[in-house]
Write a protein that holds these residues in place. Structure first.
Motif, mmCIF file in Angstrom:
data_model
loop_
_atom_site.group_PDB
_atom_site.id
_atom_site.type_symbol
_atom_site.label_atom_id
_atom_site.label_comp_id
_atom_site.label_asym_id
_atom_site.label_seq_id
_atom_site.Cartn_x
_atom_site.Cartn_y
_atom_site.Cartn_z
ATOM 1 N N UNK A 1 -10.023 50.790 -17.845
ATOM 2 C CA UNK A 1 -10.375 50.343 -19.183
ATOM 3 C C UNK A 1 -10.026 51.398 -20.226
ATOM 4 N N UNK A 2 -10.093 52.666 -19.834
ATOM 5 C CA UNK A 2 -9.695 53.732 -20.758
ATOM 6 C C UNK A 2 -8.213 53.638 -21.079
ATOM 7 N N UNK A 3 -7.402 53.383 -20.077
ATOM 8 C CA UNK A 3 -5.955 53.268 -20.288
ATOM 9 C C UNK A 3 -5.637 52.075 -21.180
ATOM 10 N N UNK A 4 -6.324 50.969 -20.972
ATOM 11 C CA UNK A 4 -6.112 49.791 -21.813
ATOM 12 C C UNK A 4 -6.488 50.090 -23.263
ATOM 13 N N UNK A 5 -7.628 50.756 -23.452
ATOM 14 C CA UNK A 5 -8.070 51.087 -24.812
ATOM 15 C C UNK A 5 -7.052 51.971 -25.518
ATOM 16 N N UNK A 6 -6.513 52.940 -24.803
ATOM 17 C CA UNK A 6 -5.502 53.815 -25.388
ATOM 18 C C UNK A 6 -4.223 53.043 -25.716
ATOM 19 N N UNK A 7 -3.802 52.180 -24.793
ATOM 20 C CA UNK A 7 -2.570 51.429 -24.999
ATOM 21 C C UNK A 7 -2.683 50.455 -26.162
ATOM 22 N N UNK A 8 -3.891 49.944 -26.394
ATOM 23 C CA UNK A 8 -4.095 48.959 -27.459
ATOM 24 C C UNK A 8 -4.398 49.606 -28.809
ATOM 25 N N UNK A 9 -4.609 50.905 -28.824
ATOM 26 C CA UNK A 9 -4.984 51.622 -30.042
ATOM 27 C C UNK A 9 -3.738 51.954 -30.869
ATOM 28 N N UNK A 10 -3.627 51.371 -32.056
ATOM 29 C CA UNK A 10 -2.466 51.643 -32.906
ATOM 30 C C UNK A 10 -2.470 53.071 -33.448
ATOM 31 N N UNK A 11 -3.643 53.711 -33.389
ATOM 32 C CA UNK A 11 -3.769 55.081 -33.891
ATOM 33 C C UNK A 11 -3.863 56.080 -32.738
ATOM 34 N N UNK A 12 -3.302 55.740 -31.586
ATOM 35 C CA UNK A 12 -3.456 56.602 -30.413
ATOM 36 C C UNK A 12 -2.706 57.924 -30.536
ATOM 37 N N UNK A 13 -1.821 58.037 -31.520
ATOM 38 C CA UNK A 13 -1.089 59.294 -31.690
ATOM 39 C C UNK A 13 -2.023 60.470 -31.917
ATOM 40 N N UNK A 14 -3.255 60.196 -32.337
ATOM 41 C CA UNK A 14 -4.207 61.290 -32.527
ATOM 42 C C UNK A 14 -4.558 61.970 -31.208
ATOM 43 N N UNK A 15 -4.268 61.329 -30.091
ATOM 44 C CA UNK A 15 -4.529 61.912 -28.781
ATOM 45 C C UNK A 15 -3.306 62.635 -28.223
ATOM 46 N N UNK A 16 -2.251 62.725 -28.986
ATOM 47 C CA UNK A 16 -1.009 63.297 -28.472
ATOM 48 C C UNK A 16 -1.217 64.712 -27.929
ATOM 49 N N UNK A 17 -0.874 64.911 -26.661
ATOM 50 C CA UNK A 17 -1.003 66.217 -26.026
ATOM 51 C C UNK A 17 -2.388 66.556 -25.531
ATOM 52 N N UNK A 18 -3.345 65.642 -25.720
ATOM 53 C CA UNK A 18 -4.743 65.920 -25.376
ATOM 54 C C UNK A 18 -5.011 65.758 -23.884
ATOM 55 N N UNK A 19 -6.131 66.314 -23.472
ATOM 56 C CA UNK A 19 -6.654 66.140 -22.116
ATOM 57 C C UNK A 19 -8.004 65.448 -22.257
ATOM 58 N N UNK A 20 -8.119 64.235 -21.721
ATOM 59 C CA UNK A 20 -9.337 63.454 -21.915
ATOM 60 C C UNK A 20 -9.851 62.938 -20.576
#
Length: 312
Positions: free
Chosen positions: A252-271
């Protein structure tokens, strides 16, 4: 995730093409299934099939079954037997995706299989070097080979997503993991995600690393002699198992990230899956929101007076 939320996101990834490398079981299978539930076409790879079990596989989990589960969830599951240590096989896989789908939107690098090679609490000169080197190949080489061949297809469409799956966040992995090859194999995906984030920026792509918490994988449940409905029976023997999460949480985390149009804010992050659950508001299959990374940081290593219940 509530029924209403699930219905609203059911087709959030309709038309998207995903490759989950290492999807036979555990987190890989769950990520493939949840991507399918969101409407994606998912190419699911692995080496264990109904006809042949790999040296790290089990006959109870096959790549064909993963694809069938993806389709049953509402997506289109396509099983492709692939050894990600063999460049020509990965090249053929990507060529097939290009031929059949014409694009790639999501790449999940989840290949592993090194757990059975582990010898904890031994110095590097005491471990079996062939096992240590094999772990590095499984945990690092496979990911690099897959990115090498898959990313030229992914960057054709702006907004592609690359997820490096590992064990532990970058913060958690500041603690030595008790086996040097294993430590390197599980730390490397953070740096890979960091580097890929830099390389994908100009193409509008996002790359990050993600970890599940204490995962109730099929193999872990078998190890403790419990099933998913009875998993709490293992807590008496292993108290920290109280913070365990089903594989669906990272899916579900992967789906949320894939569906997030603003996911670039996570670029390079470790979550972590728990962190993403808080951020995006989804839950595990039982309605809880376990945050194993925070629990281990605060309670197990930090000495905080709290229980697993405080982190669910």
């Amino acid at each position: 995730m509530s029924t209403r939320d699930a219905d609203a996101s059911a087709k959030a990834l309709a038309g998207k093409i995903a490759l989950v490398a290492g999807a036979t079981r555990g987190a890989g299978r769950a990520m493939a299934v949840e991507l399918g539930r969101a409407g994606a076409t998912v190419y699911a790879t692995g080496r264990t099939t109904r006809a042949r079990v790999s040296e790290v596989g089990r006959p109870t989990e096959t790549i064909e079954e993963t694809a069938e589960l993806v389709t049953a969830a509402g997506g289109d599951g396509i099983a492709v037997v692939t050894d990600h240590l063999e460049p020509q096989q990965v090249k053929a896989l990507v060529e097939r995706i290009e031929r059949e789908a014409g694009r790639l939107d999501i790449l999940v690098n989840d290949v592993w299989g090194g757990d059975r090679l582990l010898e904890f609490d031994k110095k590097i000169w005491e471990v079996k070097i062939e096992d240590g080197l094999r772990m590095l190949r499984l945990g690092i080489d496979t990911h690099l080979i897959t990115s090498h061949y898959a990313l030229p297809l992914l960057i054709r469409n702006r907004g592609g997503l690359v997820i490096e799956v590992t064990d532990g966040t970058a913060e958690f992995n500041k603690t030595y993991r008790g086996n040097l090859p294993f430590d390197l194999a599980k730390t490397a995906p953070h740096r890979m995600a960091f580097g890929l984030a830099e390389e994908l920026k100009e193409y509008g792509g996002t790359a990050l690393s993600i970890t599940p918490g204490f995962l109730r994988s099929e193999e872990m449940l078998d190890h403790f002699g419990v099933t998913e409905p009875t998993w709490r029976d293992a807590v008496e023997k292993v108290p920290h198992f109280a913070i365990a999460e089903s594989p669906a949480l990272i899916g579900r985390a992967v789906v949320a990230l894939a569906a997030d149009r603003d996911r670039a804010r996570w670029n390079g992050a470790s979550v972590s899956s728990g962190e993403m659950a808080r951020e995006y508001g989804f839950t595990d299959t039982d309605g809880s929101r376990p945050d194993a990374m925070a629990y281990f940081r605060d309670v197990v290593f930090g000495g905080r007076d709290a229980t697993a219940a405080d982190y669910r």
